[in-house]
Design an enzyme around this catalytic site. Structure first.
Site, PDB file in Angstrom:
ATOM      1  N   LYS A  10       7.233  -2.264   0.706  1.00 17.15           N
ATOM      2  CA  LYS A  10       6.258  -3.025   1.505  1.00 17.15           C
ATOM      3  C   LYS A  10       6.833  -4.405   1.846  1.00 17.15           C
ATOM      4  O   LYS A  10       7.852  -4.824   1.261  1.00 17.15           O
ATOM      5  CB  LYS A  10       4.954  -3.141   0.715  1.00 17.15           C
ATOM      6  CG  LYS A  10       4.287  -1.780   0.448  1.00 17.15           C
ATOM      7  CD  LYS A  10       2.996  -1.948  -0.356  1.00 17.15           C
ATOM      8  CE  LYS A  10       2.327  -0.598  -0.601  1.00 17.15           C
ATOM      9  NZ  LYS A  10       1.043  -0.756  -1.340  1.00 17.15           N
ATOM     10  N   TYR A  50      -3.499   4.519   6.316  1.00 20.75           N
ATOM     11  CA  TYR A  50      -4.560   4.066   5.396  1.00 20.75           C
ATOM     12  C   TYR A  50      -5.952   4.493   5.852  1.00 20.75           C
ATOM     13  O   TYR A  50      -6.954   3.846   5.509  1.00 20.75           O
ATOM     14  CB  TYR A  50      -4.487   2.544   5.222  1.00 20.75           C
ATOM     15  CG  TYR A  50      -3.308   2.101   4.387  1.00 20.75           C
ATOM     16  CD1 TYR A  50      -3.142   2.554   3.078  1.00 20.75           C
ATOM     17  CD2 TYR A  50      -2.355   1.219   4.891  1.00 20.75           C
ATOM     18  CE1 TYR A  50      -2.049   2.153   2.306  1.00 20.75           C
ATOM     19  CE2 TYR A  50      -1.264   0.812   4.124  1.00 20.75           C
ATOM     20  CZ  TYR A  50      -1.133   1.289   2.828  1.00 20.75           C
ATOM     21  OH  TYR A  50      -0.058   0.886   2.063  1.00 20.75           O
ATOM     22  N   ASN A 113       1.885  -5.207  -4.082  1.00 16.35           N
ATOM     23  CA  ASN A 113       2.457  -4.337  -5.115  1.00 16.35           C
ATOM     24  C   ASN A 113       3.773  -3.652  -4.718  1.00 16.35           C
ATOM     25  O   ASN A 113       4.171  -2.655  -5.299  1.00 16.35           O
ATOM     26  CB  ASN A 113       1.404  -3.359  -5.661  1.00 16.35           C
ATOM     27  CG  ASN A 113       0.837  -2.461  -4.579  1.00 16.35           C
ATOM     28  OD1 ASN A 113       1.283  -2.501  -3.434  1.00 16.35           O
ATOM     29  ND2 ASN A 113      -0.121  -1.646  -4.941  1.00 16.35           N
ATOM     30  N   HIS A 116       5.172   1.723  -1.853  1.00 17.71           N
ATOM     31  CA  HIS A 116       4.263   2.847  -1.646  1.00 17.71           C
ATOM     32  C   HIS A 116       4.998   4.137  -1.984  1.00 17.71           C
ATOM     33  O   HIS A 116       6.178   4.265  -1.669  1.00 17.71           O
ATOM     34  CB  HIS A 116       3.816   2.902  -0.179  1.00 17.71           C
ATOM     35  CG  HIS A 116       3.142   4.202   0.168  1.00 17.71           C
ATOM     36  ND1 HIS A 116       1.808   4.412  -0.056  1.00 17.71           N
ATOM     37  CD2 HIS A 116       3.635   5.367   0.666  1.00 17.71           C
ATOM     38  CE1 HIS A 116       1.503   5.656   0.305  1.00 17.71           C
ATOM     39  NE2 HIS A 116       2.591   6.256   0.754  1.00 17.71           N
ATOM     40  N   GLU A 127       2.450  12.078   5.611  1.00 16.90           N
ATOM     41  CA  GLU A 127       3.042  10.738   5.734  1.00 16.90           C
ATOM     42  C   GLU A 127       4.459  10.797   6.295  1.00 16.90           C
ATOM     43  O   GLU A 127       4.845   9.947   7.102  1.00 16.90           O
ATOM     44  CB  GLU A 127       3.016  10.030   4.372  1.00 16.90           C
ATOM     45  CG  GLU A 127       1.594   9.659   3.948  1.00 16.90           C
ATOM     46  CD  GLU A 127       1.521   8.931   2.629  1.00 16.90           C
ATOM     47  OE1 GLU A 127       0.432   8.443   2.286  1.00 16.90           O
ATOM     48  OE2 GLU A 127       2.543   8.847   1.909  1.00 16.90           O
TER      49      GLU A 127
HETATM   50  P1  CMP Z   1      -1.246   1.695  -2.593  1.00 16.00           P
HETATM   51  O1  CMP Z   1      -1.862   2.444  -3.715  1.00 16.00           O
HETATM   52  O2  CMP Z   1       0.178   1.894  -2.256  1.00 16.00           O
HETATM   53  O3  CMP Z   1      -2.103   1.999  -1.268  1.00 16.00           O
HETATM   54  C1  CMP Z   1      -3.363   1.391  -1.097  1.00 16.00           C
HETATM   55  C2  CMP Z   1      -3.177  -0.083  -1.253  1.00 16.00           C
HETATM   56  O4  CMP Z   1      -4.334  -0.846  -1.102  1.00 16.00           O
HETATM   57  C3  CMP Z   1      -2.724  -0.367  -2.668  1.00 16.00           C
HETATM   58  O5  CMP Z   1      -1.428   0.144  -2.850  1.00 16.00           O
HETATM   59  C4  CMP Z   1      -2.877  -1.858  -2.711  1.00 16.00           C
HETATM   60  O6  CMP Z   1      -1.802  -2.516  -2.054  1.00 16.00           O
HETATM   61  C5  CMP Z   1      -4.141  -2.022  -1.876  1.00 16.00           C
HETATM   62  N1  CMP Z   1      -5.288  -2.182  -2.754  1.00 16.00           N
HETATM   63  C6  CMP Z   1      -5.863  -1.248  -3.518  1.00 16.00           C
HETATM   64  N2  CMP Z   1      -6.899  -1.781  -4.193  1.00 16.00           N
HETATM   65  C7  CMP Z   1      -6.947  -3.078  -3.840  1.00 16.00           C
HETATM   66  C8  CMP Z   1      -7.795  -4.154  -4.205  1.00 16.00           C
HETATM   67  N3  CMP Z   1      -8.802  -3.985  -5.052  1.00 16.00           N
HETATM   68  N4  CMP Z   1      -7.549  -5.351  -3.640  1.00 16.00           N
HETATM   69  C9  CMP Z   1      -6.528  -5.511  -2.762  1.00 16.00           C
HETATM   70  N5  CMP Z   1      -5.695  -4.514  -2.381  1.00 16.00           N
HETATM   71  C10 CMP Z   1      -5.908  -3.324  -2.924  1.00 16.00           C
END
Ligand code: CMP
Length: 144
Positions: A10, A50, A113, A116, A127
């Site tokens: 990311k 998403y 984070n 992905h 995807e």
């Molecule tokens: P990922 O699981 O790769 O894909 C969905 C993303 O949404 C997740 O990583 C986070 O980057 C984001 N995400 C999920 N939950 C939250 C949250 N509570 N607050 C902010 N971002 C979130």
């Protein structure tokens, strides 16, 4: 059976120079790289990617973050690669991610984070076709 999965570094991961570290971990685990590109993710691709999160309160911020710079999108192939990649990546929330996982070692916030990875075989198929054309995926055999 050989599986394929979509892994993406990311924008925060690219900006923090984590691309090499992340590729290194997948190579060392023994997976095979069959597609890779640096992309500024188009909004249409992100909204499809998403789709299931559209109603979440963090959705607009998520799309903004994912558009904030280039992403390194990759397709990795190998036995059980979908499940094993998820294990390597660690929990979505870095506070829950175990040390030794990518997020457990390298990330500190759920909304930044770094990586992905597709969460199931079916999702991986969708995807991969969303992010890559057939010509961008290269099947190769090792000769060493
Ligand atoms: P990922 O699981 O790769 O894909 C969905 C993303 O949404 C997740 O990583 C986070 O980057 C984001 N995400 C999920 N939950 C939250 C949250 N509570 N607050 C902010 N971002 C979130």
């Amino acid at each position: 059976i050989q599986e394929r999965t979509l892994v993406a570094v990311k924008p925060d991961g690219v900006q923090r120079r984590l691309v090499g570290e992340i590729i290194h971990r997948f190579e060392q685990r023994g997976f095979q790289l069959i597609g890779m590109k640096l992309v500024q993710a188009p909004k249409e691709v992100l909204s499809e990617h998403y789709h299931d999160l559209q109603e979440k309160p963090f959705y607009p911020a998520l799309i903004n973050y994912m558009s904030s710079g280039p992403i390194v999108a990759m397709v990795w192939e190998g036995h059980n690669v979908v499940r094993m990649s998820r294990a390597m990546v660690g929990d979505t929330n870095p506070a829950e991610a175990r040390p030794g996982t990518i997020r457990g070692d390298l990330c500190a916030h759920i909304s930044r984070n770094a990586i992905h990875a597709s969460d199931s075989f079916e999702v991986a198929k969708k995807e991969i076709s969303l992010w890559f054309s057939d010509q961008e995926l290269i099947e190769w055999q090792s000769c060493i």
